[in-house]
Design a protein around this motif. Structure first.
Motif, PDB file in Angstrom:
ATOM      1  N   MET A  16       0.832  -1.189   0.000  1.00  0.00           N
ATOM      2  CA  MET A  16       0.000   0.000   0.000  1.00  0.00           C
ATOM      3  C   MET A  16       0.874   1.249   0.000  1.00  0.00           C
ATOM      4  O   MET A  16       1.828   1.352   0.760  1.00  0.00           O
ATOM      5  N   ASP A  17       0.550   2.206  -0.868  1.00  0.00           N
ATOM      6  CA  ASP A  17       1.310   3.444  -0.934  1.00  0.00           C
ATOM      7  C   ASP A  17       1.001   4.317   0.272  1.00  0.00           C
ATOM      8  O   ASP A  17      -0.153   4.441   0.688  1.00  0.00           O
ATOM      9  N   THR A  18       2.048   4.915   0.821  1.00  0.00           N
ATOM     10  CA  THR A  18       1.821   5.847   1.910  1.00  0.00           C
ATOM     11  C   THR A  18       1.643   7.244   1.327  1.00  0.00           C
ATOM     12  O   THR A  18       2.238   7.577   0.303  1.00  0.00           O
ATOM     13  N   LYS A  19       0.828   8.019   1.987  1.00  0.00           N
ATOM     14  CA  LYS A  19       0.574   9.378   1.527  1.00  0.00           C
ATOM     15  C   LYS A  19       1.754  10.272   1.886  1.00  0.00           C
ATOM     16  O   LYS A  19       2.374  10.088   2.938  1.00  0.00           O
ATOM     17  N   PRO A  20       2.052  11.261   1.053  1.00  0.00           N
ATOM     18  CA  PRO A  20       3.093  12.228   1.408  1.00  0.00           C
ATOM     19  C   PRO A  20       2.713  12.960   2.697  1.00  0.00           C
ATOM     20  O   PRO A  20       1.539  13.252   2.930  1.00  0.00           O
ATOM     21  N   GLN A  21       3.714  13.244   3.521  1.00  0.00           N
ATOM     22  CA  GLN A  21       3.465  13.950   4.784  1.00  0.00           C
ATOM     23  C   GLN A  21       3.613  15.451   4.614  1.00  0.00           C
ATOM     24  O   GLN A  21       4.547  15.930   3.968  1.00  0.00           O
ATOM     25  N   ILE A  22       2.684  16.170   5.235  1.00  0.00           N
ATOM     26  CA  ILE A  22       2.759  17.627   5.313  1.00  0.00           C
ATOM     27  C   ILE A  22       2.771  17.987   6.789  1.00  0.00           C
ATOM     28  O   ILE A  22       1.914  17.540   7.558  1.00  0.00           O
ATOM     29  N   LEU A  23       3.740  18.797   7.167  1.00  0.00           N
ATOM     30  CA  LEU A  23       3.837  19.289   8.536  1.00  0.00           C
ATOM     31  C   LEU A  23       3.220  20.677   8.599  1.00  0.00           C
ATOM     32  O   LEU A  23       3.601  21.565   7.829  1.00  0.00           O
ATOM     33  N   VAL A  24       2.257  20.871   9.499  1.00  0.00           N
ATOM     34  CA  VAL A  24       1.613  22.169   9.702  1.00  0.00           C
ATOM     35  C   VAL A  24       2.041  22.694  11.066  1.00  0.00           C
ATOM     36  O   VAL A  24       1.924  21.988  12.070  1.00  0.00           O
ATOM     37  N   VAL A  25       2.554  23.930  11.084  1.00  0.00           N
ATOM     38  CA  VAL A  25       2.990  24.557  12.322  1.00  0.00           C
ATOM     39  C   VAL A  25       2.244  25.885  12.451  1.00  0.00           C
ATOM     40  O   VAL A  25       2.498  26.832  11.693  1.00  0.00           O
ATOM     41  N   ASP A  26       1.300  25.932  13.373  1.00  0.00           N
ATOM     42  CA  ASP A  26       0.475  27.120  13.573  1.00  0.00           C
ATOM     43  C   ASP A  26      -0.064  27.082  14.991  1.00  0.00           C
ATOM     44  O   ASP A  26      -0.505  26.019  15.447  1.00  0.00           O
ATOM     45  N   ASP A  27      -0.038  28.189  15.680  1.00  0.00           N
ATOM     46  CA  ASP A  27      -0.497  28.204  17.068  1.00  0.00           C
ATOM     47  C   ASP A  27      -2.021  28.197  17.190  1.00  0.00           C
ATOM     48  O   ASP A  27      -2.550  28.124  18.288  1.00  0.00           O
ATOM     49  N   LYS A  28      -2.714  28.223  16.058  1.00  0.00           N
ATOM     50  CA  LYS A  28      -4.177  28.173  16.086  1.00  0.00           C
ATOM     51  C   LYS A  28      -4.659  26.821  15.534  1.00  0.00           C
ATOM     52  O   LYS A  28      -4.605  26.566  14.335  1.00  0.00           O
ATOM     53  N   PRO A  29      -5.150  25.942  16.433  1.00  0.00           N
ATOM     54  CA  PRO A  29      -5.582  24.599  16.013  1.00  0.00           C
ATOM     55  C   PRO A  29      -6.666  24.608  14.944  1.00  0.00           C
ATOM     56  O   PRO A  29      -6.737  23.695  14.132  1.00  0.00           O
TER      57      PRO A  29
END
Length: 125
Positions: free
Chosen positions: A1-14
Protein backbone atom coordinates in the motif's frame (compact mmCIF):
# COMPACT_ATOMS: atom_id res chain seq x y z
CA UNK A 1 0.00 0.00 0.00
CA UNK A 2 1.31 3.44 -0.93
CA UNK A 3 1.82 5.85 1.91
CA UNK A 4 0.57 9.38 1.53
CA UNK A 5 3.09 12.23 1.41
CA UNK A 6 3.46 13.95 4.78
CA UNK A 7 2.76 17.63 5.31
CA UNK A 8 3.84 19.29 8.54
CA UNK A 9 1.61 22.17 9.70
CA UNK A 10 2.99 24.56 12.32
CA UNK A 11 0.47 27.12 13.57
CA UNK A 12 -0.50 28.20 17.07
CA UNK A 13 -4.18 28.17 16.09
CA UNK A 14 -5.58 24.60 16.01
CA UNK A 15 -8.56 25.70 13.92
CA UNK A 16 -6.21 26.53 11.02
CA UNK A 17 -4.68 23.07 11.21
CA UNK A 18 -8.15 21.54 11.29
CA UNK A 19 -9.17 23.33 8.08
CA UNK A 20 -5.94 22.24 6.38
CA UNK A 21 -6.36 18.64 7.58
CA UNK A 22 -9.95 18.48 6.31
CA UNK A 23 -8.92 19.85 2.92
CA UNK A 24 -5.78 17.74 2.50
CA UNK A 25 -6.36 14.45 4.33
CA UNK A 26 -7.45 12.45 1.28
CA UNK A 27 -4.13 13.07 -0.47
CA UNK A 28 -1.73 13.82 2.39
CA UNK A 29 -0.86 12.70 5.90
CA UNK A 30 -1.11 15.97 7.85
CA UNK A 31 1.01 16.27 11.01
CA UNK A 32 0.31 19.25 13.26
CA UNK A 33 2.24 21.11 15.95
CA UNK A 34 1.13 24.34 17.62
CA UNK A 35 4.69 25.22 18.67
CA UNK A 36 7.66 25.50 16.30
CA UNK A 37 9.97 24.09 18.99
CA UNK A 38 7.91 20.87 19.08
CA UNK A 39 7.96 20.71 15.28
CA UNK A 40 11.77 21.06 15.24
CA UNK A 41 12.07 18.32 17.85
CA UNK A 42 9.87 16.04 15.72
CA UNK A 43 12.01 16.82 12.66
CA UNK A 44 15.26 16.18 14.55
CA UNK A 45 13.93 12.80 15.67
CA UNK A 46 14.15 11.65 12.05
CA UNK A 47 10.86 12.68 10.44
CA UNK A 48 11.17 14.34 7.04
CA UNK A 49 7.87 15.61 5.59
CA UNK A 50 7.49 16.39 1.90
CA UNK A 51 6.34 19.95 2.69
CA UNK A 52 5.89 22.33 5.64
CA UNK A 53 3.14 24.93 6.09
CA UNK A 54 3.99 27.48 8.78
CA UNK A 55 2.48 30.54 10.37
CA UNK A 56 4.64 33.58 11.17
CA UNK A 57 3.36 34.95 14.46
CA UNK A 58 3.64 32.24 17.11
CA UNK A 59 4.79 32.28 20.74
CA UNK A 60 8.28 31.16 21.81
CA UNK A 61 9.66 31.04 18.26
CA UNK A 62 8.25 32.99 15.35
CA UNK A 63 7.99 31.87 11.75
CA UNK A 64 11.10 33.81 10.72
CA UNK A 65 13.19 31.96 13.32
CA UNK A 66 11.57 28.62 12.47
CA UNK A 67 12.22 29.08 8.76
CA UNK A 68 15.81 30.20 9.43
CA UNK A 69 16.39 27.06 11.55
CA UNK A 70 15.11 24.88 8.72
CA UNK A 71 17.14 26.56 6.01
CA UNK A 72 20.34 26.60 8.12
CA UNK A 73 20.17 22.82 8.58
CA UNK A 74 21.52 20.58 5.84
CA UNK A 75 18.93 17.99 6.89
CA UNK A 76 15.92 20.23 6.26
CA UNK A 77 16.99 22.87 3.75
CA UNK A 78 15.44 21.03 0.80
CA UNK A 79 11.97 20.71 2.39
CA UNK A 80 9.65 23.20 0.67
CA UNK A 81 7.92 25.67 2.99
CA UNK A 82 4.70 27.58 2.45
CA UNK A 83 4.18 30.47 4.84
CA UNK A 84 0.56 31.06 5.75
CA UNK A 85 0.04 34.32 7.61
CA UNK A 86 -1.95 37.52 8.03
CA UNK A 87 1.32 39.40 7.52
CA UNK A 88 0.47 42.25 5.14
CA UNK A 89 3.85 44.00 5.22
CA UNK A 90 5.44 43.44 1.82
CA UNK A 91 8.96 43.91 3.21
CA UNK A 92 8.49 41.14 5.75
CA UNK A 93 6.99 38.82 3.13
CA UNK A 94 10.01 39.48 0.92
CA UNK A 95 12.31 38.70 3.86
CA UNK A 96 10.57 35.32 4.35
CA UNK A 97 10.97 34.52 0.66
CA UNK A 98 14.64 35.55 0.82
CA UNK A 99 15.22 33.29 3.84
CA UNK A 100 13.88 30.39 1.80
CA UNK A 101 10.08 30.21 1.85
CA UNK A 102 8.82 28.66 -1.38
CA UNK A 103 5.47 30.42 -1.30
CA UNK A 104 3.41 32.82 0.81
CA UNK A 105 -0.37 32.78 1.26
CA UNK A 106 -2.19 35.57 3.04
CA UNK A 107 -4.78 34.70 5.73
CA UNK A 108 -7.69 34.39 5.50
CA UNK A 109 -6.97 31.84 2.80
CA UNK A 110 -8.92 29.67 0.41
CA UNK A 111 -8.24 26.02 1.36
CA UNK A 112 -8.63 24.92 -2.26
CA UNK A 113 -5.97 27.43 -3.36
CA UNK A 114 -3.61 26.13 -0.66
CA UNK A 115 -4.19 22.57 -1.83
CA UNK A 116 -3.37 23.50 -5.43
CA UNK A 117 -0.22 25.38 -4.40
CA UNK A 118 0.93 22.38 -2.32
CA UNK A 119 0.29 20.05 -5.24
CA UNK A 120 2.18 22.33 -7.64
CA UNK A 121 5.22 22.64 -5.37
CA UNK A 122 5.37 18.89 -4.76
CA UNK A 123 4.98 18.15 -8.47
CA UNK A 124 8.09 20.25 -9.22
CA UNK A 125 10.20 18.37 -6.64
Amino acid sequence: MDTKPQILVVDDKPEIAKVIKIQMSLEYDVIYFSRPIEALSWLHSGHIPQLIISDVYMPEMNGFEFLQSLKNSSMFTSIPVIVLSSLENSGERIKLLEIGADDFILKPFNPQELKIRVRNILRKR
